[in-house]
Write a protein that holds these residues in place. Structure first.
Motif, PDB file in Angstrom:
ATOM      1  N   LEU A 185       0.924  -1.237   0.169  1.00  0.00           N
ATOM      2  CA  LEU A 185       0.153  -0.055  -0.267  1.00  0.00           C
ATOM      3  C   LEU A 185       0.951   1.297  -0.117  1.00  0.00           C
ATOM      4  O   LEU A 185       0.483   2.256  -0.807  1.00  0.00           O
ATOM      5  N   GLU A 186       1.902   1.259   0.899  1.00  0.00           N
ATOM      6  CA  GLU A 186       2.845   2.350   0.897  1.00  0.00           C
ATOM      7  C   GLU A 186       3.449   2.754  -0.548  1.00  0.00           C
ATOM      8  O   GLU A 186       3.752   3.801  -1.113  1.00  0.00           O
ATOM      9  N   SER A 187       3.682   1.565  -1.130  1.00  0.00           N
ATOM     10  CA  SER A 187       4.318   1.632  -2.538  1.00  0.00           C
ATOM     11  C   SER A 187       3.293   2.273  -3.562  1.00  0.00           C
ATOM     12  O   SER A 187       3.667   3.170  -4.317  1.00  0.00           O
ATOM     13  N   GLN A 188       2.203   1.663  -3.541  1.00  0.00           N
ATOM     14  CA  GLN A 188       0.879   1.978  -4.332  1.00  0.00           C
ATOM     15  C   GLN A 188       0.743   3.700  -4.223  1.00  0.00           C
ATOM     16  O   GLN A 188       0.697   4.446  -5.010  1.00  0.00           O
ATOM     17  N   ILE A 207      -5.933   8.109  -4.348  1.00  0.00           N
ATOM     18  CA  ILE A 207      -4.961   8.218  -3.048  1.00  0.00           C
ATOM     19  C   ILE A 207      -5.667   8.211  -1.741  1.00  0.00           C
ATOM     20  O   ILE A 207      -5.227   7.637  -0.839  1.00  0.00           O
ATOM     21  N   SER A 208      -6.827   8.727  -1.512  1.00  0.00           N
ATOM     22  CA  SER A 208      -7.558   8.899  -0.413  1.00  0.00           C
ATOM     23  C   SER A 208      -7.991   7.776   0.112  1.00  0.00           C
ATOM     24  O   SER A 208      -8.026   7.298   1.081  1.00  0.00           O
ATOM     25  N   SER A 231      -8.420  16.739 -14.674  1.00  0.00           N
ATOM     26  CA  SER A 231      -9.383  15.650 -14.628  1.00  0.00           C
ATOM     27  C   SER A 231      -8.879  14.038 -14.034  1.00  0.00           C
ATOM     28  O   SER A 231      -9.115  13.708 -13.064  1.00  0.00           O
ATOM     29  N   ASP A 232      -7.551  14.016 -14.518  1.00  0.00           N
ATOM     30  CA  ASP A 232      -6.853  12.973 -14.269  1.00  0.00           C
ATOM     31  C   ASP A 232      -6.193  13.140 -12.827  1.00  0.00           C
ATOM     32  O   ASP A 232      -6.310  12.418 -12.016  1.00  0.00           O
ATOM     33  N   LYS A 260       3.136  10.376  -7.073  1.00  0.00           N
ATOM     34  CA  LYS A 260       3.916  10.854  -8.179  1.00  0.00           C
ATOM     35  C   LYS A 260       3.252  11.117  -9.527  1.00  0.00           C
ATOM     36  O   LYS A 260       3.477  12.324 -10.218  1.00  0.00           O
ATOM     37  N   ALA A 261       2.163  10.404  -9.883  1.00  0.00           N
ATOM     38  CA  ALA A 261       1.242  10.143 -10.866  1.00  0.00           C
ATOM     39  C   ALA A 261       0.257  11.747 -10.692  1.00  0.00           C
ATOM     40  O   ALA A 261       0.244  12.108 -11.657  1.00  0.00           O
TER      41      ALA A 261
END
Length: 212
Positions: free
Chosen positions: A156-159, A186-187, A177-178, A165-166
């Motif tokens: 989860l921390e990696s994701q 993220i939330s 929009s993205d 970053k994205a």
């Protein structure tokens, strides 16, 4: 693994004997993936025997192939359906445990059930209840598959790191929009991470000490 992810190595050490038992029993209760891998290797061996004109050996291997195919078909027929979680309905992953659907809200809960089932299987083998042990192996397979739907704290921390970053990239490139979609993801990841940390053995121990 959840204990290792949370760096609670003492808990991880205490769970290892149960996990070792599970590994030693796998040879008697192969998973569908293991049966399919063996089937692939046996087919290759038969092709090799035919190429070498070892028709007696090819005949024996063909019998083994037919037996493996029947076992795979039987295992797939018995395998209970797993429910995957989705962002839209937030249905938690579940499996059939003791004849009832059991839902897992966190990876920690899932890992506890895997350890419990492993110990039950070891007891069944010890008391020569092999049908029960086989049934528990199928359950173990289903539970282990659910790990894909319930990432660990480290995963989860990696994701979360990748999604942040994205989102930064989307904002820089004015893809707002993205960025909004990524922010929602993220939330969701942050909520899941908070839940996993609250369920981890190390965090639970901290809370208990604070309440003393």
């Amino acid at each position: 693994k959840i204990a290792i992810d949370s760096k609670d190595f003492q808990t991880a050490s205490s769970l290892q004997p149960a996990l070792d038992k599970a590994e030693s029993l796998r040879v008697f209760f192969p998973t569908i993936d293991e049966l399919e891998e063996k089937l692939s290797k046996t087919k290759a061996a038969m092709d090799d025997a035919i190429a070498k004109k070892d028709f007696s050996g090819a005949h024996e291997l063909n019998d083994e192939i037919e037996s493996l195919e029947k076992k795979i078909e039987a295992e797939k027929a018995k395998e209970p359906a797993l429910t995957e979680s989705t962002e839209s309905d937030e249905v938690a992953p579940n499996a059939i445990v003791d004849g009832e659907k059991k839902t897992f809200e966190s990876r920690a809960d899932l890992e506890q059930e895997i350890v419990k089932t492993t110990e039950s299987q070891a007891d069944a083998v010890k008391s020569k209840e092999f049908k029960k042990a086989e049934s528990l192996q199928k359950l173990l397979h289903d539970l282990e598959e659910l790990r894909k739907l319930l990432p660990s704290i480290m995963e989860l921390e990696s994701q979360l790191k990748e999604q942040k970053k994205a989102m930064d990239a989307a904002i820089t490139e004015k893809r707002f929009s993205d960025a909004e979609d990524i922010d929602r993801l993220i939330s969701s990841l942050e909520k899941k991470l908070e839940l996993e940390k609250s369920k981890s053995p190390k965090q639970s121990s901290k809370i208990d000490k604070e309440n003393v």
